[in-house]
Scaffold this active site. Sequence first.
Site, PDB file in Angstrom:
ATOM      1  N   GLY A  12      46.735 -20.254   3.771  1.00 25.18           N
ATOM      2  CA  GLY A  12      45.877 -19.892   2.630  1.00 25.18           C
ATOM      3  C   GLY A  12      45.527 -18.409   2.680  1.00 25.18           C
ATOM      4  N   ARG A  15      44.478 -15.132  -0.531  1.00 20.17           N
ATOM      5  CA  ARG A  15      43.220 -14.795  -1.218  1.00 20.17           C
ATOM      6  C   ARG A  15      42.044 -14.980  -0.269  1.00 20.17           C
ATOM      7  NH1 ARG A  15      41.198 -17.739  -5.224  1.00 20.17           N
ATOM      8  NH2 ARG A  15      42.394 -19.633  -4.968  1.00 20.17           N
ATOM      9  N   ASP A  62      53.059 -25.476   1.327  1.00 20.31           N
ATOM     10  CA  ASP A  62      51.932 -26.381   1.109  1.00 20.31           C
ATOM     11  C   ASP A  62      51.622 -27.007   2.467  1.00 20.31           C
ATOM     12  OD1 ASP A  62      50.256 -28.471   0.563  1.00 20.31           O
ATOM     13  OD2 ASP A  62      51.387 -29.196  -1.166  1.00 20.31           O
ATOM     14  N   VAL A  63      50.430 -26.730   2.996  1.00 15.48           N
ATOM     15  CA  VAL A  63      50.124 -27.195   4.362  1.00 15.48           C
ATOM     16  C   VAL A  63      50.064 -28.718   4.477  1.00 15.48           C
ATOM     17  CG1 VAL A  63      48.959 -25.076   5.115  1.00 15.48           C
ATOM     18  CG2 VAL A  63      47.616 -26.924   4.053  1.00 15.48           C
ATOM     19  N   ASN A  89      43.172 -21.870   7.698  1.00 16.27           N
ATOM     20  CA  ASN A  89      42.170 -21.439   6.716  1.00 16.27           C
ATOM     21  C   ASN A  89      42.305 -22.141   5.364  1.00 16.27           C
ATOM     22  OD1 ASN A  89      40.345 -19.274   5.305  1.00 16.27           O
ATOM     23  ND2 ASN A  89      42.293 -19.205   4.214  1.00 16.27           N
ATOM     24  N   TYR A 154      34.504 -33.110   1.133  1.00 16.25           N
ATOM     25  CA  TYR A 154      34.596 -31.807   1.817  1.00 16.25           C
ATOM     26  C   TYR A 154      33.899 -31.875   3.188  1.00 16.25           C
ATOM     27  CZ  TYR A 154      34.307 -26.659   2.169  1.00 16.25           C
ATOM     28  OH  TYR A 154      34.426 -25.342   2.566  1.00 16.25           O
ATOM     29  N   ALA A 156      33.377 -34.511   5.041  1.00 13.95           N
ATOM     30  CA  ALA A 156      34.170 -35.340   5.963  1.00 13.95           C
ATOM     31  C   ALA A 156      35.358 -34.551   6.504  1.00 13.95           C
ATOM     32  CB  ALA A 156      34.659 -36.604   5.244  1.00 13.95           C
ATOM     33  N   ILE A 187      29.930 -17.765   1.611  1.00 18.90           N
ATOM     34  CA  ILE A 187      30.679 -16.506   1.660  1.00 18.90           C
ATOM     35  C   ILE A 187      31.158 -16.177   0.249  1.00 18.90           C
ATOM     36  CG2 ILE A 187      32.611 -15.260   2.743  1.00 18.90           C
ATOM     37  CD1 ILE A 187      30.579 -16.366   4.808  1.00 18.90           C
TER      38      ILE A 187
END
Length: 246
Positions: A12, A15, A62-63, A89, A154, A156, A187
Amino acid sequence: MLVKDKVAIVTGGARGIGKEIALAFAREGADICICDVEEKSLEEAVRELKSLGREAIGLRVDVTNLSQVEEMVQKVLDKFSKIDILINNAGITRDNLLLRMKEQEWDAVLNVNLKGTFNCTKTVSKIMVKQRSGRIVSIASIIGLIGNAGQSNYAASKGGIISFTKSVAKELASRNINVNAIAPGFIKTDMTAKLSRELQEKMLKMIPLNRFGETSDVANVALFLSSELSNYITGHVVKIDGGMVM
Ligand code: NDP
């Protein structure tokens, strides 16, 4: 230079926080592979990295797809012959209250955030075990520590990253591989820009340092955890949240 001649993969990395980490590593002497699902910003990020005088490649990966991750690792080995650092990330949000949450929203977030971290860590750690050295840093979130209404998927996934990090740190310690996590608070990135002004103002009131974090605040800690300055730290979760969660 903190990571001179090291080779780092940042997922990722086109960006936001990932890009800032990649740039910080290049400034400190590392060669970089960034991967992302979005081709155009990937190309721009690679141009910026190369302008810093280091080698950089950008791969559309795509991870969530293990075979794409395996191909990426092979390409990095073909080009650089080693992998010293992995930064997990890549991450997404699909917020909804539990009772309204669709199965696809749950699956998408768990797949990118947690399975993506598994896919990359498993594949890269095979190389690091042979090398007898390596650093793995995964970007979790304070939401993985404290939970949040509307973000059960998110939370979890990020809580999963934290316990995954601790387990893998125990497995890989004897091979001189340090595995740590970072838990950012709020952030300033595209991800948080989507939140309403009202919610942003509410969150600011909860931050003792009275400002939102910069991507560089996270990159600095990623750099520390990937460098020799943190040789005796593994299985740790570093909160970067301006004091929000104590
Ligand atoms: P961004 O959305 O700005 O960047 C995330 C990057 O990951 C994007 O470039 C995105 O690509 C990429 N990505 C998404 N899915 C995949 C995938 N399947 N495979 C490869 N790459 C993918 O987010 P941030 O920079 O804000 O966040 C980075 C990390 O930090 C995430 O894990 C996030 O959860 C975490 N974090 C962020 C916080 C914040 O306040 N910003 C707080 C706590 C944690 P695309 O451009 O196509 O979407």
